[in-house]
Design a protein around this motif. Structure first.
Motif, short mmCIF file in Angstrom:
data_model
loop_
_atom_site.label_atom_id
_atom_site.label_comp_id
_atom_site.label_asym_id
_atom_site.label_seq_id
_atom_site.Cartn_x
_atom_site.Cartn_y
_atom_site.Cartn_z
N GLN A 1 5.80 -32.79 -16.85
CA GLN A 1 7.21 -32.92 -17.06
C GLN A 1 8.10 -33.70 -16.14
OE1 GLN A 1 9.58 -29.24 -17.68
NE2 GLN A 1 10.18 -29.98 -19.47
N LYS A 2 7.71 -33.50 -14.86
CA LYS A 2 8.50 -34.11 -13.95
C LYS A 2 7.64 -33.87 -12.47
CE LYS A 2 12.53 -34.07 -10.82
NZ LYS A 2 13.80 -33.28 -10.46
N SER A 3 7.46 -34.95 -11.73
CA SER A 3 6.55 -34.87 -10.51
C SER A 3 6.78 -36.35 -9.62
CB SER A 3 4.97 -34.67 -10.91
OG SER A 3 4.55 -34.63 -9.69
N ASP A 4 6.79 -36.01 -8.47
CA ASP A 4 7.08 -37.05 -7.33
C ASP A 4 5.65 -37.82 -7.34
OD1 ASP A 4 9.69 -36.67 -7.20
OD2 ASP A 4 9.40 -35.69 -5.19
N ARG A 5 4.84 -36.86 -7.31
CA ARG A 5 3.31 -37.43 -7.26
C ARG A 5 2.46 -36.55 -8.14
NH1 ARG A 5 4.12 -36.27 -1.10
NH2 ARG A 5 3.78 -34.15 -1.97
N LEU A 6 1.30 -37.17 -8.57
CA LEU A 6 0.12 -36.48 -9.58
C LEU A 6 -0.63 -35.40 -8.55
CD1 LEU A 6 -0.41 -39.11 -12.25
CD2 LEU A 6 0.92 -36.99 -12.49
N PHE A 7 -0.16 -34.71 -7.87
CA PHE A 7 -0.93 -33.92 -7.07
C PHE A 7 -1.23 -32.70 -7.80
CE2 PHE A 7 -0.29 -35.89 -2.67
CZ PHE A 7 -0.80 -36.98 -3.00
N VAL A 8 -1.86 -32.75 -8.93
CA VAL A 8 -1.90 -31.51 -9.87
C VAL A 8 -3.45 -31.64 -10.21
CG1 VAL A 8 -1.54 -30.63 -11.98
CG2 VAL A 8 0.45 -31.52 -10.58
N PHE A 9 -3.88 -30.27 -10.31
CA PHE A 9 -5.43 -29.97 -10.60
C PHE A 9 -5.08 -29.18 -11.89
CE2 PHE A 9 -6.91 -31.20 -6.55
CZ PHE A 9 -7.99 -31.79 -6.61
N VAL A 10 -5.98 -29.55 -13.12
CA VAL A 10 -6.01 -28.92 -14.25
C VAL A 10 -7.44 -28.50 -14.26
CG1 VAL A 10 -5.44 -28.59 -16.75
CG2 VAL A 10 -3.80 -29.94 -15.30
N GLY A 11 -7.65 -26.97 -14.71
CA GLY A 11 -9.07 -26.80 -14.89
C GLY A 11 -9.37 -25.37 -15.23
N VAL A 12 -10.49 -24.86 -15.00
CA VAL A 12 -11.22 -23.48 -15.43
C VAL A 12 -11.70 -22.92 -14.15
CG1 VAL A 12 -11.24 -23.85 -17.97
CG2 VAL A 12 -13.33 -24.32 -16.38
N CYS A 13 -11.57 -21.64 -14.18
CA CYS A 13 -12.27 -21.00 -12.96
C CYS A 13 -12.69 -19.45 -13.44
CB CYS A 13 -11.52 -21.10 -11.76
SG CYS A 13 -9.73 -19.93 -11.95
N SER A 14 -13.50 -18.73 -12.67
CA SER A 14 -13.72 -17.42 -12.89
C SER A 14 -12.89 -16.50 -12.07
CB SER A 14 -15.08 -17.29 -12.36
OG SER A 14 -15.52 -17.05 -10.94
N GLY A 15 -13.12 -15.23 -12.15
CA GLY A 15 -12.11 -14.31 -11.64
C GLY A 15 -12.41 -14.39 -10.09
N SER A 16 -13.76 -15.03 -9.58
CA SER A 16 -13.99 -14.98 -8.12
C SER A 16 -13.24 -16.26 -7.37
CB SER A 16 -15.60 -14.91 -8.27
OG SER A 16 -16.09 -13.92 -8.74
N ALA A 17 -12.63 -17.04 -8.12
CA ALA A 17 -12.10 -18.18 -7.55
C ALA A 17 -11.25 -18.03 -6.47
CB ALA A 17 -11.45 -19.30 -8.55
N ASN A 18 -11.11 -18.80 -5.33
CA ASN A 18 -10.13 -18.55 -4.14
C ASN A 18 -8.95 -19.21 -4.67
OD1 ASN A 18 -8.62 -18.91 -2.05
ND2 ASN A 18 -10.04 -20.02 -0.85
N LEU A 19 -7.98 -18.49 -4.86
CA LEU A 19 -6.78 -18.97 -5.47
C LEU A 19 -5.82 -19.62 -4.34
CD1 LEU A 19 -5.65 -15.78 -7.63
CD2 LEU A 19 -6.94 -17.92 -8.25
N ASP A 20 -6.01 -19.78 -3.08
CA ASP A 20 -5.31 -20.56 -2.08
C ASP A 20 -6.16 -21.59 -1.79
OD1 ASP A 20 -3.40 -18.23 -1.62
OD2 ASP A 20 -4.81 -17.14 -0.56
N THR A 21 -6.62 -22.41 -2.76
CA THR A 21 -7.10 -23.69 -2.98
C THR A 21 -7.01 -24.27 -4.08
OG1 THR A 21 -8.77 -25.06 -1.96
CG2 THR A 21 -9.57 -23.23 -3.30
N PHE A 22 -7.22 -25.59 -4.50
CA PHE A 22 -7.24 -25.94 -5.75
C PHE A 22 -8.30 -25.51 -6.67
CE2 PHE A 22 -9.53 -29.15 -2.87
CZ PHE A 22 -10.35 -29.61 -3.76
#
Length: 123
Positions: free
Chosen positions: A76-97
């Protein structure tokens, strides 16, 4: 929309605001956001990210073990496209992409590469 949930479709907006309209039982989970600075609105079907320069992951309130899932994402709005879209398991580190560890796969909109365990591969 599929009320049965077998072919769940999520339509929404991603970036600085991150917004997703979901099936009634699939929402963003305020308890699964790591240290992300996000505001949850509209019954947790929409989030607004006002972050710093660090990668963060926000996940949904439930997972899937099988089946086909489809998401439609709109920036919708972004200065840069620094966005990841994906899937992860419940064990994924939420403090990274998403895709920043072995528990997720992410697509980085800026370089159009798929990431897993911080390694990129062209699509």
């Amino acid at each position: 929309d599929n009320a049965g949930g077998t072919d769940a479709v999520i339509r929404g907006d991603w970036t600085s605001p991150v917004s997703v309209t979901t099936l009634p039982d699939l929402t963003w989970d305020p308890n699964k956001k790591g240290r992300a600075n996000v505001e949850f609105v509209a019954g947790n079907t929409r989030i607004i990210f006002s972050g710093d320069s660090r990668w963060r992951t926000v996940t949904a309130n439930k997972g899937f073990n099988s089946g086909k899932r489809e998401w439609t994402i709109k920036i919708q709005k972004s200065d840069r496209l620094f966005v990841f879209v994906g899937v992860c398991s419940g064990s994924a580190n939420l403090d990274t992409f998403c895709g920043g560890d072995q528990y997720g796969f992410g697509y980085f909109l800026q370089d159009r590469y798929r990431y897993h365990s911080r390694t990129k591969a062209s699509i």
